[in-house]
Design a protein around this motif. Structure first.
Motif, short mmCIF file in Angstrom:
data_model
loop_
_atom_site.label_atom_id
_atom_site.label_comp_id
_atom_site.label_asym_id
_atom_site.label_seq_id
_atom_site.Cartn_x
_atom_site.Cartn_y
_atom_site.Cartn_z
N ARG A 1 0.82 -1.21 0.00
CA ARG A 1 0.00 0.00 0.00
C ARG A 1 0.85 1.25 0.00
O ARG A 1 0.36 2.36 -0.12
CB ARG A 1 -0.90 0.03 1.25
N ALA B 1 -8.85 2.39 -6.74
CA ALA B 1 -9.31 2.40 -5.36
C ALA B 1 -8.29 3.06 -4.43
O ALA B 1 -8.64 3.91 -3.60
CB ALA B 1 -9.62 0.98 -4.89
N GLU B 2 -7.03 2.67 -4.54
CA GLU B 2 -6.01 3.21 -3.64
C GLU B 2 -5.83 4.71 -3.83
O GLU B 2 -5.70 5.47 -2.87
CB GLU B 2 -4.68 2.49 -3.85
N ILE C 1 -8.78 6.54 -2.25
CA ILE C 1 -8.64 6.65 -0.79
C ILE C 1 -7.65 7.75 -0.43
O ILE C 1 -7.84 8.50 0.52
CB ILE C 1 -8.21 5.29 -0.20
N SER D 1 -17.64 4.46 0.82
CA SER D 1 -17.84 3.06 1.21
C SER D 1 -18.85 2.38 0.30
O SER D 1 -18.78 1.16 0.10
CB SER D 1 -18.30 2.98 2.66
N LEU E 1 -16.58 1.53 -2.66
CA LEU E 1 -15.44 0.65 -2.36
C LEU E 1 -15.74 -0.26 -1.16
O LEU E 1 -15.04 -0.21 -0.15
CB LEU E 1 -14.19 1.48 -2.06
N GLU F 1 -15.18 -3.32 -0.74
CA GLU F 1 -14.11 -4.28 -0.47
C GLU F 1 -12.88 -3.61 0.14
O GLU F 1 -11.96 -4.30 0.59
CB GLU F 1 -13.71 -5.02 -1.76
N HIS F 2 -12.85 -2.29 0.16
CA HIS F 2 -11.71 -1.56 0.72
C HIS F 2 -12.13 -0.76 1.95
O HIS F 2 -11.50 0.25 2.27
CB HIS F 2 -11.12 -0.61 -0.33
N GLU G 1 -9.34 -0.15 4.67
CA GLU G 1 -8.35 0.86 4.32
C GLU G 1 -8.93 2.26 4.37
O GLU G 1 -8.28 3.20 4.84
CB GLU G 1 -7.80 0.59 2.91
N LEU G 2 -10.16 2.40 3.90
CA LEU G 2 -10.83 3.71 3.92
C LEU G 2 -11.03 4.19 5.35
O LEU G 2 -10.77 5.36 5.67
CB LEU G 2 -12.17 3.61 3.18
#
Length: 506
Positions: free
Chosen positions: A179, A446-447, A450, A472, A475, A477-478, A481-482
């Motif tokens: 990440r 996605a990264e 965020i 949310s 994303l 599935e993330h 991390e969020l």
């Protein structure tokens, strides 16, 4: 420090796997070329070309990182390195292998530049010495372990080339899945070799000679071993002994160099190494294996220590503000020596036999010892308390300049990505549009989405809870991390964000 190590674990893992592949190919190529009947001179030329690639990579790696970023440059160069290894498996042709060695050297130099600047960015003034120590240990452990893969298959088959290529491809995975976003690269000015020589003649000359010695012994040691029927698993142990010596002797050498006149320490070590090398050639025909291994570990260990000793000797004559610029020139001096080492040694071995390797090394070391004595007569020794501290160098592929505790520490400056900069500009006048932009970015990456949301959450005119809810939904599935990203910048909203999290996961 523990938290820093955990955050860098993926990078250390990639480094270890990469060095396994390098360790395997370093012992495989000379063994395979010897089995294919190539002359020692041809083997020396092919192995010398690796350092040509290293030199080119050292010159252009920073520009490539600035253009493509750390992760993409690392992945691209290591992939290209794997391709060069696999191409070597297709044809047993010296010219082709020489060209691929240049490619390999270039790729490795770029990969190490990326790893070392990444480590430097992730360290603080208090931790970078420890990180450098861990990094050196990982590098040497990978090189040591890679030697033993040569026993998996017959060196005359192509299987070992494939294994080395697979290891290099696997090395990409931990970094790519990390990440961590690559750091900002800063360029440093370089001190000319001519100016550096005026400041520290012994430092420059010993750096150059150490390049000759190091490249010659670690490139052609398998050829020497073959002449005395040291093959298979025994060859792995023999090469492992040389690498272990390069690691373990740095501790006593560093202790001595920090407490006595460094030139005297270097002189004594050169004489010991030359004697140990000559002992190897005497003991090898007698079949006293343990003594050959021990003497090789001693001479290879001292040769590996010559480079960090050379750097420290030069730094004794410089101001701290000049250290980084000077190190670039010392890397250049070492690389130039590396280009000459294997070829020069191969010419001697081709004329006088495989056992002439250590005679060649002893001769070069004695020449350097004479120069040390000369410098001792023209310049007084620096007081011990004014000497720079010895720093272990586990790999002389590069010197981890920014990680060196002796260099002046500069706090890394974070530079946001283009999406973050654009969104923050929009948020000043239209917060709703800025949120919409962050959602659009998240749908594509996605990264990165965020990262944009994390930057927006700092602004006072952004409703963080609404931003979290909207992100949310896009994303799911993330969500972890969020949540972590937004709670980090807005800890006072942690409980409210936590209340929203279960509903988004259900």
């Amino acid at each position: 420090m523990r938290q820093t190590f955990i955050s860098l674990f993926s990078l250390f893992l990639s480094c270890f796997i990469l060095l396994l592949g390098i360790g395997l190919i370093n012992v495989l190529l000379p063994v395979r070329m010897n089995l294919d009947g190539l002359s020692t001179e041809s083997i020396g030329i092919v192995l010398s070309l690796y350092y040509v690639g290293l030199l080119i990579g050292a010159l252009y790696s920073t520009s490539l990182i600035k253009r493509a970023g750390h992760i993409r440059m690392f992945a691209g160069c290591v992939s290209l390195g794997a391709v060069s290894i696999l191409i070597c498996s297709l044809y047993s042709e010296a010219m082709l292998w020489g060209a691929m060695r240049i490619v390999m050297g270039f790729c490795i130099a770029c990969a190490f530049t990326a790893m070392e600047s990444w480590l430097s960015d992730s360290s603080s003034k208090e931790t970078r010495g420890q990180i450098l120590a861990i990094y050196n240990a990982v590098v040497l452990a990978g090189l040591f372990g890679g030697q033993f893969f040569i026993n998996v298959a017959n060196p005359q088959d192509n299987m070992l080339f494939v294994i080395a290529g697979i290891l290099m491809c696997i090395a990409i995975i931990p970094v790519v899945l990390s990440r961590h976003f690559g750091p900002v690269v800063e360029e440093f000015s370089s001190m000319s070799l001519r100016l550096l020589y005026k400041r520290s003649p012994l430092g420059v000359v010993s750096c150059f000679i150490s390049g000759i010695l190091y490249s010659a012994v670690f490139s052609l040691l398998p050829v020497f071993a073959k002449a005395f029927d040291i093959t298979g698993f025994q060859l792995s142990l023999y090469m492992g002994a040389a690498i272990f010596g390069a690691f373990i002797l740095q501790f006593p050498v560093g202790f001595l160099s920090d407490r006595f006149d460094r030139r005297t320490v270097l002189l004594v070590l050169l004489l010991i190494s030359a004697s140990a090398g000559i002992a190897v050639t005497i003991l090898a025909p007698l079949g006293i294996t343990w003594a050959v291994f021990l003497a090789t570990a001693i001479t290879c260990g001292i040769i590996a220590c010559t480079y960090p000793l050379s750097i420290t000797e030069a730094l004794d004559k410089l101001r701290q503000s000049e250290i980084v610029a000077a190190m670039s020139s010392m890397i250049l001096a070492f690389a130039l020596g590396g280009v000459l080492g294997p070829y020069s040694a191969s010419l001697v071995m081709d004329k006088f036999g495989g056992d002439a390797l250590f005679y060649f090394l002893a001769f070069i070391q004695l020449l350097l010892a004479c120069f040390v004595v000369f410098r001792m007569t023209v310049r007084q020794a620096l007081p011990i308390e004014e000497q720079e501290q010895f720093v272990m160098q586990g790999s002389v592929i590069s010197s981890a300049v920014e990680l060196d505790p002796r260099t002046e520490y500069h706090e890394s400056q974070y530079r946001p990505c283009a999406e973050v900069e654009t969104t923050l500009m929009v948020a000043e006048n239209d917060p709703a549009l800025a949120v919409a932009l962050s959602l659009a970015v998240a749908k594509v990456n996605a990264e990165r989405g965020i990262e944009v949301a994390e930057a927006l959450a700092i602004l006072p005119n952004i409703n963080v809870l609404n931003l979290f809810q909207a992100m949310s939904d896009i994303l799911p599935e993330h969500i972890a991390e969020l949540t972590l990203a937004l709670v980090t910048v807005k800890p006072e909203l942690g409980s409210e964000i936590a209340k929203l999290t279960p509903s988004t996961e259900s």
